[in-house]
Write a protein that holds these residues in place. Structure first.
Motif, mmCIF file in Angstrom:
data_model
loop_
_atom_site.group_PDB
_atom_site.id
_atom_site.type_symbol
_atom_site.label_atom_id
_atom_site.label_comp_id
_atom_site.label_asym_id
_atom_site.label_seq_id
_atom_site.Cartn_x
_atom_site.Cartn_y
_atom_site.Cartn_z
ATOM 1 N N PRO A 9 0.765 -1.046 0.041
ATOM 2 C CA PRO A 9 -0.152 0.165 0.123
ATOM 3 C C PRO A 9 0.845 1.273 0.093
ATOM 4 O O PRO A 9 1.696 1.436 0.823
ATOM 5 C CB PRO A 9 -0.866 0.049 1.180
ATOM 6 N N GLY A 35 -11.517 -2.561 -3.930
ATOM 7 C CA GLY A 35 -10.781 -3.333 -2.542
ATOM 8 C C GLY A 35 -9.184 -2.808 -2.411
ATOM 9 O O GLY A 35 -8.594 -3.241 -1.416
ATOM 10 N N THR A 36 -8.588 -2.184 -3.235
ATOM 11 C CA THR A 36 -7.508 -1.861 -3.025
ATOM 12 C C THR A 36 -7.211 -0.773 -1.972
ATOM 13 O O THR A 36 -8.024 0.191 -1.721
ATOM 14 C CB THR A 36 -6.838 -1.030 -4.185
ATOM 15 N N LYS A 37 -6.276 -1.085 -0.740
ATOM 16 C CA LYS A 37 -5.914 -0.296 0.248
ATOM 17 C C LYS A 37 -5.134 1.107 -0.320
ATOM 18 O O LYS A 37 -4.014 0.825 -0.918
ATOM 19 C CB LYS A 37 -5.364 -0.725 1.264
ATOM 20 N N CYS A 92 -14.800 4.918 -3.150
ATOM 21 C CA CYS A 92 -13.676 4.601 -2.089
ATOM 22 C C CYS A 92 -14.801 4.866 -0.764
ATOM 23 O O CYS A 92 -15.607 5.472 -0.491
ATOM 24 C CB CYS A 92 -12.534 5.545 -1.867
ATOM 25 N N ARG A 95 -12.391 2.528 6.257
ATOM 26 C CA ARG A 95 -12.686 1.394 6.987
ATOM 27 C C ARG A 95 -11.793 1.657 8.349
ATOM 28 O O ARG A 95 -10.621 1.706 8.438
ATOM 29 C CB ARG A 95 -12.534 0.046 6.425
ATOM 30 N N ALA A 107 -8.549 3.176 7.342
ATOM 31 C CA ALA A 107 -7.788 2.794 6.072
ATOM 32 C C ALA A 107 -8.824 3.097 4.730
ATOM 33 O O ALA A 107 -10.044 2.864 4.979
ATOM 34 C CB ALA A 107 -7.522 1.214 6.146
ATOM 35 N N HIS A 109 -10.078 2.566 1.156
ATOM 36 C CA HIS A 109 -10.270 1.561 0.325
ATOM 37 C C HIS A 109 -10.977 1.930 -0.870
ATOM 38 O O HIS A 109 -12.130 2.555 -0.901
ATOM 39 C CB HIS A 109 -10.528 0.258 0.610
ATOM 40 N N THR A 110 -10.711 1.164 -2.176
ATOM 41 C CA THR A 110 -11.362 1.593 -3.352
ATOM 42 C C THR A 110 -12.612 0.389 -3.114
ATOM 43 O O THR A 110 -12.628 -0.606 -2.607
ATOM 44 C CB THR A 110 -10.624 1.082 -4.626
#
Ligand code: ZN
Length: 157
Positions: A9, A35-37, A92, A95, A107, A109-110
């Motif tokens: 990340p 889900g990309t951080k 995005c 979380r 965090a 995330h997408t």
């Protein structure tokens, strides 16, 4: 055995430049799968007690409230994550995660696949006190489902 290098990340997943929506925005620097951080939302932290004693003076849009009452002020000691603008249909989300020593962190995330060059958005879902209302934080995100404000939708709406 095969050595593989994980894509760590990294703040380089996004770049900051002027936004058509508001001020500076954060844009995907590469194609980003759902889900990309993107990183951790950095900033000065305030406990609930400290936060209540502050005169925030409409600095709200850089403030993130965590479920334990902590506030993170991305306007101070923040990182690129603070440049994600609000949209009512964001790509995005933030979380809560437990970082070192169990400390709560945010965090980013997408939520869906994002193409390189797309602007990244969060739904700020602001909470405001009685002196202010939804019209104090208008939204111009242009989405079909724009609710016209960056303030959180009423519960059950
Ligand atoms: Zn909107």
């Amino acid at each position: 055995m095969t050595a593989t290098r994980a894509l760590a990340p990294s703040l380089s997943l996004l770049e900051v430049r002027p936004s058509g929506v508001h001020g500076l925005g954060a844009f995907a620097a590469a194609d980003l799968p759902a889900g990309t951080k993107l990183g951790i939302y950095a900033g000065r932290r305030f406990t609930a007690v400290q936060a209540a004693a502050m005169d925030w003076d409409r600095a709200l849009t850089y403030l993130f409230g965590l479920s334990d009452g902590t506030l993170i002020d991305g306007g101070r000691r923040g990182n690129k994550m603070r440049h994600l603008n609000h949209a009512c249909e964001p790509n995005c989300e933030a979380r809560e995660v437990h970082g070192a020593r169990g400390r709560l962190q945010l965090a980013i995330h997408t939520l869906r696949d994002v193409r390189a060059g797309e602007e990244l958005f969060l739904d700020y879902a602001l909470t405001v006190d009685d002196a202010e209302g939804p019209t104090d934080y208008p939204c111009h995100c242009g989405s079909l489902r724009c609710r016209g404000t960056m303030v959180a939708a009423p519960a059950g709406a």
